[in-house]
Motif scaffolding. Sequence first.
Motif, PDB file in Angstrom:
ATOM      1  N   MET A 134      -7.566   2.852   2.641  1.00 45.24           N
ATOM      2  CA  MET A 134      -7.126   2.187   1.292  1.00 45.24           C
ATOM      3  C   MET A 134      -7.278   3.276   0.362  1.00 45.24           C
ATOM      4  N   LYS A 135      -6.132   3.740  -0.385  1.00 44.77           N
ATOM      5  CA  LYS A 135      -6.059   4.585  -1.610  1.00 44.77           C
ATOM      6  C   LYS A 135      -5.554   4.091  -2.774  1.00 44.77           C
ATOM      7  N   THR A 136      -6.315   4.122  -4.040  1.00 38.91           N
ATOM      8  CA  THR A 136      -5.687   3.981  -5.100  1.00 38.91           C
ATOM      9  C   THR A 136      -4.737   4.988  -5.577  1.00 38.91           C
ATOM     10  N   ALA A 137      -3.452   4.591  -5.963  1.00 36.87           N
ATOM     11  CA  ALA A 137      -2.519   5.455  -6.465  1.00 36.87           C
ATOM     12  C   ALA A 137      -2.192   4.888  -7.930  1.00 36.87           C
ATOM     13  N   ARG A 138      -1.496   5.599  -8.844  1.00 38.65           N
ATOM     14  CA  ARG A 138      -1.113   5.449 -10.015  1.00 38.65           C
ATOM     15  C   ARG A 138      -0.135   4.044 -10.259  1.00 38.65           C
ATOM     16  N   ARG A 139       0.582   3.784  -8.848  1.00 39.27           N
ATOM     17  CA  ARG A 139       1.354   2.556  -8.995  1.00 39.27           C
ATOM     18  C   ARG A 139       0.861   1.377  -8.330  1.00 39.27           C
ATOM     19  N   GLY A 140      -0.432   1.513  -7.820  1.00 35.08           N
ATOM     20  CA  GLY A 140      -1.121   0.314  -7.358  1.00 35.08           C
ATOM     21  C   GLY A 140      -1.837   0.806  -6.161  1.00 35.08           C
ATOM     22  N   LEU A 141      -1.630   0.282  -4.947  1.00 39.02           N
ATOM     23  CA  LEU A 141      -2.526   0.519  -3.927  1.00 39.02           C
ATOM     24  C   LEU A 141      -1.659   1.242  -2.671  1.00 39.02           C
ATOM     25  N   TYR A 142      -2.375   2.208  -1.813  1.00 40.07           N
ATOM     26  CA  TYR A 142      -1.446   2.611  -0.696  1.00 40.07           C
ATOM     27  C   TYR A 142      -2.375   2.288   0.423  1.00 40.07           C
ATOM     28  N   LEU A 143      -1.850   1.473   1.379  1.00 40.04           N
ATOM     29  CA  LEU A 143      -2.838   1.143   2.768  1.00 40.04           C
ATOM     30  C   LEU A 143      -2.213   2.001   3.757  1.00 40.04           C
ATOM     31  N   ARG A 144      -2.778   2.760   4.544  1.00 40.19           N
ATOM     32  CA  ARG A 144      -2.704   3.424   5.721  1.00 40.19           C
ATOM     33  C   ARG A 144      -3.202   2.566   6.707  1.00 40.19           C
ATOM     34  N   LEU A 145      -2.362   2.119   7.766  1.00 40.10           N
ATOM     35  CA  LEU A 145      -2.611   1.111   8.808  1.00 40.10           C
ATOM     36  C   LEU A 145      -2.938   1.945  10.105  1.00 40.10           C
ATOM     37  N   ALA A 146      -3.614   1.468  10.952  1.00 43.41           N
ATOM     38  CA  ALA A 146      -4.198   2.078  12.164  1.00 43.41           C
ATOM     39  C   ALA A 146      -3.100   1.714  13.328  1.00 43.41           C
ATOM     40  N   ASP A 147      -1.606   1.967  12.953  1.00 48.83           N
ATOM     41  CA  ASP A 147      -0.601   1.208  13.785  1.00 48.83           C
ATOM     42  C   ASP A 147       0.474   2.053  13.547  1.00 48.83           C
ATOM     43  N   PHE A 148       0.578   2.855  14.748  1.00 53.86           N
ATOM     44  CA  PHE A 148       2.089   3.796  14.858  1.00 53.86           C
ATOM     45  C   PHE A 148       3.310   3.079  14.613  1.00 53.86           C
ATOM     46  N   SER A 149       3.648   1.955  14.791  1.00 52.37           N
ATOM     47  CA  SER A 149       4.652   1.437  14.273  1.00 52.37           C
ATOM     48  C   SER A 149       4.879   0.667  12.800  1.00 52.37           C
ATOM     49  N   ALA A 150       3.734   0.840  12.454  1.00 53.20           N
ATOM     50  CA  ALA A 150       3.370   0.523  10.767  1.00 53.20           C
ATOM     51  C   ALA A 150       2.444   1.374  10.292  1.00 53.20           C
ATOM     52  N   PRO A 151       3.102   2.572   9.915  1.00 52.66           N
ATOM     53  CA  PRO A 151       1.973   3.644   9.700  1.00 52.66           C
ATOM     54  C   PRO A 151       1.286   3.302   8.149  1.00 52.66           C
ATOM     55  N   GLY A 152       2.055   2.727   7.263  1.00 54.41           N
ATOM     56  CA  GLY A 152       1.559   2.624   5.818  1.00 54.41           C
ATOM     57  C   GLY A 152       2.418   1.664   4.972  1.00 54.41           C
TER      58      GLY A 152
END
Lengths: 141, 307
Positions: free
Chosen positions: A93-111
Amino acid sequence: MPLELLLILVVGGVAAIAVLLHLTGRSDLRLLSADQARQAWLRQFPDSPIAQLTLAEDGHAALIQPEDGSAPLGLVWSFGADTVARCLENVEMKTARRGLYLRLADFSAPGVQLHLNGSEAAHWQRLIAHHPAALATATEV
Amino acid sequence: MDPLSFPDVTQLAVPIFIAAILGEFLWIALKGRGGRYETRDAVTSLIMGAGSVASGIVLGFIAWGFFMVLWEITPLDLGTSIGVIVLCFVLDDLRYYWVHRFGHRIRWVWASHVNHHSSQHYNLTTALRQTWTGTFTFMMVVRAPLVLLGFHPALVLFVGGINLVYQFWIHTEAIGKLPRWFEAVMNTPSHHRAHHGRNPRYLDCNYAGVFIIWDKIFGTFVPEQDSDPVDYGLVYNIATFNPLRVAFHEWVAIYRDMTQPGLSLKQRLLYALAPPGYSHDGSRDTSETIKAKHLARQPQDSGTPGF
């Protein structure tokens, strides 16, 4: 058919169709109500009833707390005109200026980029961070 | 040098594909029904189609070389009369049925075919969302009997191309049901919509290419039900429009599953060769368990088509 002609047809055809669709409003993200987000979750996970659903104010994502307290949190989000859903396990999980970015451990759903306002982002961050299975790492960007 | 050659019908059909997509889109826009289009979904499908043609150009020599070896071996040559072409087309459609069925029941083959089902839309662009990795499934061996029976490899590929071109127009919601005699014999938009459904009822049905009779003969036919509208896509939908991820995601998943620590050799092989959804610990769902769970929730569906 000569390869050059095939190439021109394919590139021109794809470009023309893309422009036509975009200009006629076919690029809009799906807007979700709480009930639609609930249906979208159950469409993907019919055996995982929902205890609590937190809908993002922009209507493009919802955080799911399943009835089964030991189950991972879930996330439903708009994917073009449709929706996708995933359980949140080993998420970066990364906090970003516009909210959150979630990087998932899933090649078919990268983030997924979640557009959340300040207090909303903090609330979602707490919910995700406090769930034992959800988080691999958390950073700020 | 073998002089026999036939036109590449899939390449020749490209202008027709583009015109038909524009026609379908205009129909939907004007009528306000008959399907949906989304920009990135459609562009991804079209890029997958272009990539599939490119992979055929780059890797086609492998299958062609294999067929020519068989052609050298076989003492039979049926020629290229109209009757032989028609017979080859029908037998190749039977070949298509089984390759397609393997494509849904063997994960190694599913890894190639899954991208065709990865859109949540069902329109003419979906037809072009084709594999880049078909060569690696080795399903060209299913065509071997045709060549050994005396059908020239160029003819076999020609009728296979016609088969694929036929299947283009059935990827639409703009056409409802066609006359009964046609629905009884031919693969139609209605039959193929059911095939693209992720509803439990429609899993693993309607594998036909041109003639739906194969599904009726082999017990895999499920008619589209008005009471159960088709929900398009995968049981576990992907969340990416990136063509590389679309093309390779199931191959990556197979690799990750097979290389888990602590598995027996049999379990590793089953992750590649068992039906999609297999897991060594039973933690995932196959078509069979999805249907069983659905019937547990909706017992009134028991005995209806697809259950």
